[in-house]
Design a protein around this motif. Structure first.
Motif, PDB file in Angstrom:
ATOM      1  N   ILE A  28       0.134   2.927 -12.107  1.00  0.00           N
ATOM      2  CA  ILE A  28       1.410   3.399 -11.551  1.00  0.00           C
ATOM      3  C   ILE A  28       2.601   2.547 -11.995  1.00  0.00           C
ATOM      4  O   ILE A  28       3.674   2.629 -11.414  1.00  0.00           O
ATOM      5  N   ARG A  29       2.412   1.762 -13.018  1.00  0.00           N
ATOM      6  CA  ARG A  29       3.524   0.967 -13.541  1.00  0.00           C
ATOM      7  C   ARG A  29       4.570   1.869 -14.179  1.00  0.00           C
ATOM      8  O   ARG A  29       4.290   2.969 -14.600  1.00  0.00           O
ATOM      9  N   ARG A  30       5.790   1.351 -14.233  1.00  0.00           N
ATOM     10  CA  ARG A  30       6.938   2.034 -14.840  1.00  0.00           C
ATOM     11  C   ARG A  30       7.324   3.310 -14.089  1.00  0.00           C
ATOM     12  O   ARG A  30       7.833   4.254 -14.680  1.00  0.00           O
ATOM     13  N   LYS A  31       7.079   3.291 -12.786  1.00  0.00           N
ATOM     14  CA  LYS A  31       7.450   4.437 -11.949  1.00  0.00           C
ATOM     15  C   LYS A  31       8.373   4.015 -10.811  1.00  0.00           C
ATOM     16  O   LYS A  31       8.572   4.756  -9.862  1.00  0.00           O
ATOM     17  N   GLY A  74       7.715  -1.387  -8.523  1.00  0.00           N
ATOM     18  CA  GLY A  74       8.100  -2.791  -8.505  1.00  0.00           C
ATOM     19  C   GLY A  74       9.529  -2.981  -8.038  1.00  0.00           C
ATOM     20  O   GLY A  74       9.822  -3.868  -7.230  1.00  0.00           O
ATOM     21  N   THR A  75      10.422  -2.139  -8.510  1.00  0.00           N
ATOM     22  CA  THR A  75      11.823  -2.216  -8.097  1.00  0.00           C
ATOM     23  C   THR A  75      11.960  -1.938  -6.608  1.00  0.00           C
ATOM     24  O   THR A  75      12.688  -2.638  -5.899  1.00  0.00           O
ATOM     25  N   LYS A  76      11.242  -0.944  -6.101  1.00  0.00           N
ATOM     26  CA  LYS A  76      11.285  -0.623  -4.661  1.00  0.00           C
ATOM     27  C   LYS A  76      10.765  -1.792  -3.830  1.00  0.00           C
ATOM     28  O   LYS A  76      11.305  -2.090  -2.764  1.00  0.00           O
ATOM     29  N   ILE A  77       9.722  -2.443  -4.295  1.00  0.00           N
ATOM     30  CA  ILE A  77       9.169  -3.596  -3.584  1.00  0.00           C
ATOM     31  C   ILE A  77      10.192  -4.728  -3.534  1.00  0.00           C
ATOM     32  O   ILE A  77      10.410  -5.336  -2.484  1.00  0.00           O
ATOM     33  N   ARG A 130       0.831  -1.199   0.000  1.00  0.00           N
ATOM     34  CA  ARG A 130       0.000   0.000   0.000  1.00  0.00           C
ATOM     35  C   ARG A 130       0.870   1.256   0.000  1.00  0.00           C
ATOM     36  O   ARG A 130       1.952   1.260   0.542  1.00  0.00           O
ATOM     37  N   LEU A 131       0.309   2.295  -0.583  1.00  0.00           N
ATOM     38  CA  LEU A 131       0.923   3.616  -0.561  1.00  0.00           C
ATOM     39  C   LEU A 131      -0.181   4.593  -0.199  1.00  0.00           C
ATOM     40  O   LEU A 131      -1.195   4.666  -0.902  1.00  0.00           O
ATOM     41  N   ASP A 132      -0.007   5.281   0.923  1.00  0.00           N
ATOM     42  CA  ASP A 132      -1.031   6.204   1.436  1.00  0.00           C
ATOM     43  C   ASP A 132      -2.389   5.513   1.566  1.00  0.00           C
ATOM     44  O   ASP A 132      -3.426   6.083   1.236  1.00  0.00           O
ATOM     45  N   GLY A 133      -2.367   4.262   2.002  1.00  0.00           N
ATOM     46  CA  GLY A 133      -3.591   3.499   2.223  1.00  0.00           C
ATOM     47  C   GLY A 133      -4.174   2.831   0.990  1.00  0.00           C
ATOM     48  O   GLY A 133      -5.063   1.996   1.097  1.00  0.00           O
ATOM     49  N   GLU A 134      -3.679   3.174  -0.184  1.00  0.00           N
ATOM     50  CA  GLU A 134      -4.190   2.601  -1.438  1.00  0.00           C
ATOM     51  C   GLU A 134      -3.392   1.354  -1.803  1.00  0.00           C
ATOM     52  O   GLU A 134      -2.160   1.345  -1.749  1.00  0.00           O
ATOM     53  N   ARG A 135      -4.095   0.285  -2.172  1.00  0.00           N
ATOM     54  CA  ARG A 135      -3.424  -0.931  -2.631  1.00  0.00           C
ATOM     55  C   ARG A 135      -2.766  -0.668  -3.977  1.00  0.00           C
ATOM     56  O   ARG A 135      -3.431  -0.262  -4.927  1.00  0.00           O
ATOM     57  N   ILE A 136      -1.460  -0.888  -4.027  1.00  0.00           N
ATOM     58  CA  ILE A 136      -0.729  -0.586  -5.258  1.00  0.00           C
ATOM     59  C   ILE A 136      -0.073  -1.812  -5.888  1.00  0.00           C
ATOM     60  O   ILE A 136       0.281  -1.779  -7.062  1.00  0.00           O
TER      61      ILE A 136
END
Length: 117
Positions: free
Chosen positions: A50-53, A56-59, A18-24
């Protein structure tokens, strides 16, 4: 549901990010695979908008840091050899080519490893 059921027997961990409560994003990883006793990334799905931002790499970086803290030295992933975008994505996230392997149905997979040292 069938997609998730295929992973159930692997005794891994599904995680909702999640980011700011939103499932990402959603990930599945195994801490100790039956094949080599090492952690493997099973899947990572990032919300389309929000792909290509870099999410995924951060996760993957977060999962890798957790595994490293537990004493793991490597994190594996398998990619069908014809999925070039996935190979580039995993390479950008720190994975390196390890070897090629054939599945029981003779499909070729690139096995990648992310060193955690």
């Amino acid at each position: 549901m069938e997609y998730m059921a295929r992973y159930q027997k692997l005794n891994g961990e599904w995680r909702i990010w999640r980011l700011d409560g939103e499932r990402i994003a959603v990930t599945f990883h195994v801490n100790s695979s039956p094949s080599n006793g090492k952690p493997w990334l099973g899947t990572i799905l990032v919300k389309n908008s929000i792909r290509r931002k870099g999410i995924g790499t951060k996760i993957i970086e977060e999962l890798a840091a957790e595994l490293k803290e537990k004493g793991e030295k490597s994190f594996f992933a398998g990619v069908p050899e014809n999925r070039q975008n996935w190979i580039y994505f995993l390479a950008d996230a720190g994975f390196e080519q390890f070897k090629m392997e054939a599945s029981p149905d003779e499909k070729e997979f690139l096995i990648m490893v992310c060193p955690l040292i």
